[in-house]
Design an enzyme around this catalytic site. Structure first.
Site, PDB file in Angstrom:
ATOM      1  CB  CYS A  96     -75.114  67.600  51.516  1.00  0.00           C
ATOM      2  SG  CYS A  96     -75.821  69.169  52.100  1.00  0.00           S
ATOM      3  CG  HIS A 219     -79.283  65.377  50.177  1.00  0.00           C
ATOM      4  ND1 HIS A 219     -78.558  64.796  51.195  1.00  0.00           N
ATOM      5  CD2 HIS A 219     -79.220  66.715  50.399  1.00  0.00           C
ATOM      6  CE1 HIS A 219     -78.102  65.726  52.012  1.00  0.00           C
ATOM      7  NE2 HIS A 219     -78.489  66.914  51.545  1.00  0.00           N
ATOM      8  CD  GLU A 221     -78.842  61.319  50.664  1.00  0.00           C
ATOM      9  OE1 GLU A 221     -78.873  62.183  51.566  1.00  0.00           O
ATOM     10  OE2 GLU A 221     -78.296  61.516  49.548  1.00  0.00           O
TER      11      GLU A 221
END
Length: 257
Positions: A96, A219, A221
């Site tokens: 990002c 994302h 994660e």
């Protein structure tokens, strides 16, 4: 290198550092949270690590554009250190805001162009608003990307206002696209909201020609365990989330250097 020593770079406004560090720890990495000031003052050395991570957030408030201030710090104040890191085979992932940094520093799509010419950028979403949603991703099986090896598709969240990948025609023709925004049939798509930003050529993430520098807007994660999925209580999900493999691939690659 027996341990996958991983540096998660922090700066004022970074806010996805803890989640990203946890994802790498879960993948087996030895993780250090390092403020960019520590690198610039030479209190910490990039050469001591095998993986550098640029996590999501809003570094320096995005006051001069998303990722622009820290991109300048990396290219102008840490440029030689980063070049040596890349030349010695280090891995870099930008997520990002981290992807925005990689493009604006010139590290992507070609790290040899760092601090010389910016060939691509991420600009305002076509929707004109901040997009916070989950998206389907199709992995380009022909990509050199080390991080996406063995992955065919992913379902991950996005959260950005400036995620539209744009570049000139020449760059679009040669860039190594690692992941595409895809529809429900796993076909790359320009349609909204499957492509939440209107990103050209359906691009969600790219890598350099070596496959060792990877930037993406979604994302990974934020989906490393089943309970992070929006339908985790109703769908029969595997224990591991779609994003975990990205971090595992990086750790395994560094361990075998």
């Amino acid at each position: 290198m027996s341990k996958a020593r991983t540096l998660v770079l922090r700066a004022p406004g970074t806010n996805c550092d803890m989640e990203t560090a946890f994802a790498f720890q879960k993948a087996g990495a030895d993780v250090s949270m390092v403020h960019i000031g520590e690198l610039m003052r030479r209190e910490k050395k990039l050469e001591d690590y095998g993986i550098m991570v640029l996590p999501g957030g809003f570094t320096y408030g995005d006051d001069l554009g998303s990722g622009k201030v820290i991109a300048n710090e990396i290219s102008l104040k840490l440029g030689d250190d980063v070049k040596r890191f890349v030349e010695k085979g280090g891995l870099i992932i930008g997520i990002c805001n981290g992807f925005q940094i990689l493009l604006k520093s010139g590290l992507l799509p070609d790290p040899s162009a760092m601090n010389t010419k910016q060939r691509a950028t991420l600009t305002n979403n076509d929707s004109g608003k901040f997009e916070c949603r989950w998206v389907n991703l199709k992995v380009n099986m022909k990509s050199n990307c080390i991080f996406t090896k063995g992955i065919t598709g992913m379902y991950l969240p996005v959260a950005h206002g400036e995620g539209k990948f744009v570049a000139d025609k020449e760059t679009l023709e040669v860039v190594d696209v690692a992941v595409y925004y895809a529809d429900g049939d796993d076909n790359p798509t320009m349609n909204y909201p499957e492509n939440p930003s209107g990103s050209l050529n359906c691009i969600a993430g790219i890598c350099d020609s070596s496959g060792r520098i990877f930037g993406l807007m979604p994302h990974p994660e934020r989906f490393i365990t089943a309970s992070q999925h929006p339908r985790w209580t109703s769908d029969n999900l595997q224990q591991e989330g779609d994003g975990l493999k990205i971090f595992q691939n990086a750790v395994e690659w560094v361990r075998h250097l």
